[in-house]
Design an enzyme around this catalytic site. Structure first.
Site: not given
Ligand SMILES: NC(=O)c1ccc2nc(-c3ccc(Oc4cccc(O)c4)cc3)[nH]c2c1
Length: 328
Positions: A143, A145, A148, A164, A183
């Site tokens: 997956d 993309k 992720n 993910d 065999t």
């Molecule tokens: N699909 C998953 O398994 C997965 C696993 C872990 C993940 N962490 C984020 C993520 C992290 C930080 C983000 O910005 C920010 C948001 C708030 C504060 C900051 O400092 C940064 C946006 C998305 N998205 C994720 C998805």
């Protein structure tokens, strides 16, 4: 932040250790929230997987969640997300992950329209190293993309981490492999000819990385719904029909285009493998590799003679896996 009732039905020991705040991402099987470890005030990401979300296939949801957790706890590579903590209740899994301050690659591409080629190459090299590690450990992501792929900071030059593993597959020894070890006195010919194509499931990750690279470089996807093309997205994919729009691709090197073309080959048997992609001329860029290795293995984790402590320790034990390590 969280509604009181949501906070209340969290396990007590979880609430005592962490304060959960806003939603920062939504996955297929749950959501991701920003949390703070009370003792250190450090930020972490909390991924919640609700077992009840798929009543019909609750078994599948639980199995895929357990597989995701099993993989998260087994992997160790600088470009793969790490688990910090884990809780479970009757109806949910709570997985605490390192917070990647730069957010998702998807949002970075959206805000920049196109990623500059040297930066796209730096990110792509790290994705290849991460997926090389997964494949060498018998794991297929399935997956890949931009949603992720997470960025460690807001800077262009930063570490990326793949996340993910909900759709991931662990390759086990297959019945076919055991058959081929015996065999073949009574073995039918088609068992041998079929064996030639089995074991290419990992090629799906190479295709996906080709799409991710295309999107980073060009700012638009190779396959998308468009009446003018007159083909469904799935037909575009199965026929390998996509366009390098000149206005978007003119400033991009022929080597970069060549990697994309060789990853977006419809026939998995001739598609570039991760290993072959790492040997492609576009990635033969010592300056980029120097930068990548420097941020993936920062100097504080280097020992006296300056060699990086390899994040591929697990691979050392399992070594390379042949293509045949595939379940049927
Ligand atoms: N699909 C998953 O398994 C997965 C696993 C872990 C993940 N962490 C984020 C993520 C992290 C930080 C983000 O910005 C920010 C948001 C708030 C504060 C900051 O400092 C940064 C946006 C998305 N998205 C994720 C998805």
């Amino acid at each position: 932040d969280l509604m009181a009732d949501e906070q209340s039905n969290l396990p007590k020991e979880l609430s005592e250790k962490y304060m959960i705040t806003k939603k920062i991402g939504v996955g297929v099987c749950g959501e991701v929230k920003l949390a703070f470890e009370r003792a250190t005030c450090k930020k972490v990401a909390l991924k919640t997987i609700n077992k009840k979300d798929f009543p019909a296939s609750v078994g599948t949801a639980t199995r895929s969640a357990e597989r995701e957790i099993q993989i998260l706890q087994k992997i160790d590579h600088p470009c793969l997300i790490k688990t910090k903590d884990f809780f479970q209740t009757d109806d949910s899994y709570y997985i605490f992950l390192e917070l990647m301050e730069g957010g998702e690659l998807f949002d970075r591409v959206k805000s920049k329209q196109q990623i500059k080629e040297p930066i796209a190459k730096l990110y792509f090299y790290q994705m290849l190293k991460a997926v090389e590690y997964l494949h060498n450990n018998g794991i297929i992501h399935r997956d890949l993309k931009p949603e992720n792929v997470l960025l460690s900071s807001h800077d262009d030059v930063c570490v990326i981490k793949i996340t993910d593993f909900n759709q991931s597959k662990i390759l086990e020894e297959s019945a076919l492999m055991r058959t081929l070890c015996g065999t073949p006195t009574y073995l039918a010919p088609e068992v041998f000819t079929d064996a030639v194509t089995v074991g290419y499931s990992r090629a799906v990750d190479a295709w996906s990385l080709g799409v991710v690279l295309f999107v980073c470089l060009a700012g638009y996807p190779p396959f998308y719904p468009d009446a003018r093309i007159g083909l469904s997205v799935s037909d575009q994919i199965t026929q390998g029909i996509y366009t390098f729009i000149p206005s978007k691709w003119d400033g991009i090197s022929d080597d970069a285009k060549d990697v994309v073309k060789k990853l977006l080959r419809v026939d998995p048997n001739v598609r570039l493998t991760i290993e072959e992609a790492l040997q492609h001329p576009w990635l033969m860029d010592e300056a980029m590799k120097e930068t990548a290795e420097g941020i993936m293995y920062p100097k504080d984790s280097r020992d006296a003679d300056g060699t990086a402590d390899s994040g591929d320790a697990t691979v050392a034990s399992t070594g390379k896996r042949s293509r045949e390590d595939e379940e049927e």
